[in-house]
Design an enzyme around this catalytic site. Structure first.
Site, PDB file in Angstrom:
ATOM      1  N   ASP A 293      -4.170  -7.830   2.877  1.00  0.00           N
ATOM      2  CA  ASP A 293      -3.125  -6.966   2.328  1.00  0.00           C
ATOM      3  C   ASP A 293      -3.563  -6.382   0.982  1.00  0.00           C
ATOM      4  O   ASP A 293      -2.757  -6.131   0.102  1.00  0.00           O
ATOM      5  CB  ASP A 293      -1.779  -7.705   2.186  1.00  0.00           C
ATOM      6  CG  ASP A 293      -0.653  -6.782   1.731  1.00  0.00           C
ATOM      7  OD1 ASP A 293      -0.724  -5.569   2.006  1.00  0.00           O
ATOM      8  OD2 ASP A 293       0.292  -7.262   1.081  1.00  0.00           O
TER       9      ASP A 293
ATOM     10  N   LYS B 297      -5.419  -3.737  -6.035  1.00  0.00           N
ATOM     11  CA  LYS B 297      -4.961  -5.117  -5.872  1.00  0.00           C
ATOM     12  C   LYS B 297      -6.101  -6.127  -5.866  1.00  0.00           C
ATOM     13  O   LYS B 297      -5.939  -7.250  -6.322  1.00  0.00           O
ATOM     14  CB  LYS B 297      -4.224  -5.243  -4.530  1.00  0.00           C
ATOM     15  CG  LYS B 297      -2.767  -4.879  -4.527  1.00  0.00           C
ATOM     16  CD  LYS B 297      -2.230  -5.318  -3.169  1.00  0.00           C
ATOM     17  CE  LYS B 297      -0.819  -4.902  -2.921  1.00  0.00           C
ATOM     18  NZ  LYS B 297      -0.402  -5.340  -1.557  1.00  0.00           N
TER      19      LYS B 297
END
Ligand code: HEC
Length: 697
Positions: A317, A344
């Site tokens: 993710d 991220k």
């Protein structure tokens, strides 16, 4: 250090003729500024390069003690965390379900309010936020909505000019939460959705005046049997295996789109795969372009120019959906047109935006999934044991909250530093019990072909900090702790300051060079939005939207400790200036929520477990483990779950749909009962631990 600002506007200091001459010479957007010496904030990020930097310096270390609220407006929307825009003394922002409001900066008077017509009785909402921001162009304000519509509003009157459905209907699994961007008479928007539904991501450019579709670029390829839309799709399809199109693929552009006025290009930051588990998506392997990539497009035609993929065969993710900021940096003595991103996955990337070539990629904090990025190949060197596939859960850092998520960083061309809101947390991911060949998504649930994460994999111990990073020297210059777990984006100013709204309810200013905290002001609510700065009649202002909606409701229970409450905490627009005279009302809360268990309820452990598995469909608003950070009612503390008929009324029949509680028609009575039991179980657990804590004191 010779350093320029991507040629775009940020030279223009308020009131400085040299600055204005530079913008004239550059001949770029922002003509609306030339009539006055005032500095607007007409674009998400301040200017096209999205540096979130203001060239104003009236507010600085010497004057900041005089910085006080000048205008405070409590809003009639439950949640707001967007970045406002300011043009010619009017502040625009969005809150709730893409409701846009305009306020006069000097009088605080509301000029208009635009409420889009969304069919809340059928809308499948997943998150507690509306749009993160707006776009402005030639007298029009643009905003996207969760049902996939894009609206153009008359900036003078607030009347709808045009609207267009950017998705295949309101509930095709795609929703808009990002800010549209404008360039060359066009407006562009992407969408999210890949965590919840099997969607194929794309961006679309429309004529800003008419709403006519001009071009669309798909971020992942479709079914080859249908023919490819363009050569980029054919190229990308070579990196996928199996029947990926059946699962959508993902790669959504839910946040980052940056326009490069110098090269007339668009950079897209794409998201994770759909589903996350690559064994399901692409069973025989492959890099899966253009997941987790920065993709450069020709702004006129939407044609592919180059791409850089951060996470081949993405599995965690991770996203490249964080803000993409442009600059010209002096690297090895030569000026290079670069883009910078802290996605991220925990690395800080500097990429040559002319060629797409990676210049540097360095770790910003604890990163365990890779040892480094190979600068020759541009590929990560992954650490063994990090791909949970085939061998059970692995602990991975950063977790999927990201070391940096969408609250924007800022770049100050004067200090040469980037100011990044950092979250450090790990996660446990696994795919135990998932059979890739037979896996089917569950409608309405979070669908990623993984296990562990939401059961016990998210860490309640996330720490947060503000990091000043030198993108040329590739080193940390300072880092200060901030309240956990998640704070707003940063604003940097030529006054040598960095501003950030923080979750404990303060606007805070730091010295841009040393990181010393120089000022802090209570906001009476969580500081969740990104501040902006502008000037009006020679006076510098700082504005931000505050409210209980945090950046992410997935951001762990940690935030609940601040006592922000959905029912009592207003969303508000706060504007600061030197010697401001307005007052921020004291916060109205009575400490953290108290769980309200119902001892009469009979719990069935199997149902509680099923409810826990279904809970991810609710936690985007009601919080992880049913602990709300204020973005929606805390269901442990709500008596609603004591009554089975009332609970069903809300979930199946949409009793609160108009107030932002979505209808879950796809859930069976059994599933609803399981959710009700899970909430009761959580209420009992937390009531018991609260009692234990009380007994100890
Ligand atoms: C998009 C955000 C969102 C999602 C997703 C969501 N809710 Fe809600 N929910 C809300 C909001 C907002 C309210 C409060 C509405 C109001 O103001 O009365 C609410 C209210 C409720 C209430 C009534 C509480 C009370 O005291 O009035 C219940 C029960 C509830 N939600 C259950 C659920 C369950 C169970 C799920 C998952 C299946 C879920 N919600 C998913 C936003 C959401």
């Amino acid at each position: 250090m010779a350093m320029q600002q991507g040629g775009i506007l940020t030279y223009a200091r308020g009131g400085s003729w040299i600055g204005i001459a530079v913008s004239l010479l550059l001949g770029l957007a922002g003509c609306n500024r030339l009539g006055s010496a005032d500095e607007d904030w007409p674009v998400y990020g301040g200017a096209a390069a999205e540096n979130h930097h203001s060239p104003l310096d009236q507010i600085n270390a010497q004057t900041i003690a005089r910085l006080k609220p000048a205008m405070v407006v409590d809003l009639d929307v439950a949640r707001a965390n967007s970045e406002p825009l300011e043009v010619d003394g009017v502040l625009y922002f969005t809150g709730g379900l893409s409701i846009v409001q305009a306020f006069d900066v000097e009088t605080g008077k509301r000029l208009w309010r635009f409420e889009p017509k969304l069919d809340t009785s059928t809308l499948k909402l997943r998150f507690a936020w509306g749009a993160r921001g707006l776009a402005y162009d030639k007298g029009r304000i643009f905003v996207g909505a969760q049902d996939g519509q894009l609206f153009a509003i008359d900036a003078g009157t607030g009347k709808l000019d045009w609207s267009v459905q950017t998705t295949q209907g309101a509930n095709d699994g795609r929703y808009i939460t990002g800010a549209p961007r404008v360039f060359g008479g066009k407006v562009i928007i992407g969408h999210g959705g890949a965590d919840f539904s099997g969607v194929r991501g794309y961006v679309t450019a429309y004529d800003a005046a008419s709403g006519k579709q001009l071009w669309r670029f798909f971020n992942v390829p479709g079914n080859p049997a249908d023919g490819f839309e363009d050569e980029a799709q054919a190229m990308a399809a070579k990196t996928w295996t199996g029947e990926w199109w059946k699962h959508g693929g993902g790669g959504t552009v839910w946040n980052a789109i940056t326009y490069d006025a110098e090269l007339d290009r668009i950079y897209l930051g794409t998201g994770n795969g759909s589903p996350w588990n690559p064994k399901i998506r692409s069973p025989q392997g492959g890099d899966n372009l253009f997941l987790v990539s920065i993709v450069a497009l020709d702004a006129k035609t939407g044609k592919y120019v180059w791409h850089y993929q951060q996470n081949p065969a993405e599995a965690w993710d991770y996203n490249a959906a964080m803000d993409i900021e442009l600059a010209t940096l002096s690297i090895d003595g030569k000026p290079r047109k670069v883009l910078m991103q802290a996605p991220k996955n925990g690395f800080f990337y500097v990429i040559d935006r002319e060629t797409g070539k990676l210049i540097s990629a360095d770790k910003l904090g604890k990163v365990t999934w890779a040892s480094k990025i190979d600068l020759q190949t541009g590929r990560p060197v992954e650490n063994p044991g990090m791909r949970y596939l085939d061998f059970g859960p692995s602990e991975v850092w950063p977790g999927n909250l990201g070391l940096h998520n969408w609250p924007p960083m800022s770049f100050n061309p004067g200090t040469g530093l980037v100011y990044i809101p950092v979250v450090e947390s790990g996660m446990n991911l696994g795919d135990k019990g998932v059979d890739p060949a037979r896996w089917q998504p569950v409608p309405g649930a979070v669908n990623n072909g993984i296990s562990e994460l939401f059961a016990n994999g998210m860490r309640a111990t996330a720490t947060a900090s503000l990091l000043a990073w030198d993108p040329v020297a590739k080193r940390k210059v300072w880092q200060v702790e901030t309240p956990p777990p998640w704070n707003g984006g940063t604003l940097s100013t030529a006054g040598g300051l960095v501003f950030q709204g923080q979750v404990d309810g303060h606007l805070v200013a730091y010295d841009a060079r040393s990181g010393k905290r120089v000022w802090r002001y209570p906001l009476g609510s969580a500081g969740s939005g990104t501040p902006i700065s502008f000037s009006r009649k020679g006076r510098q202002y700082i504005s931000l939207v505050v409210g209980p909606a945090l950046g992410s409701q997935f951001a762990l229970e940690g935030a609940s400790g601040y006592g922000w409450n959905y029912r009592t905490q207003p969303a508000r627009l706060v504007t600061f200036a030197l010697d401001g005279k307005a007052v921020i009302p004291a916060p109205a809360y009575a400490g953290p929520e108290r769980p309200l268990p119902d001892p009469a309820m009979k719990l069935d452990p199997a149902k509680v477990e099923l409810g826990g598995a279904l809970w991810p469909a609710c936690m985007g608003c009601h919080g992880i483990k049913a602990v709300s950070p204020g973005s929606a009612p805390d269901l442990r503390a709500s008596p609603m779950h004591h009554s089975q008929p009332a609970f069903v009324e809300v979930l199946r029949n949409g009793a609160l749909a108009a107030r932002g509680m979505p209808v879950f028609r796809e859930l069976s009575e059994d599933q609803i009962e399981a959710l009700r039991q899970f909430i009761e179980a959580r209420a009992r657990e937390d009531a018991a631990s609260a009692a234990r804590t009380a007994a100890r004191h």
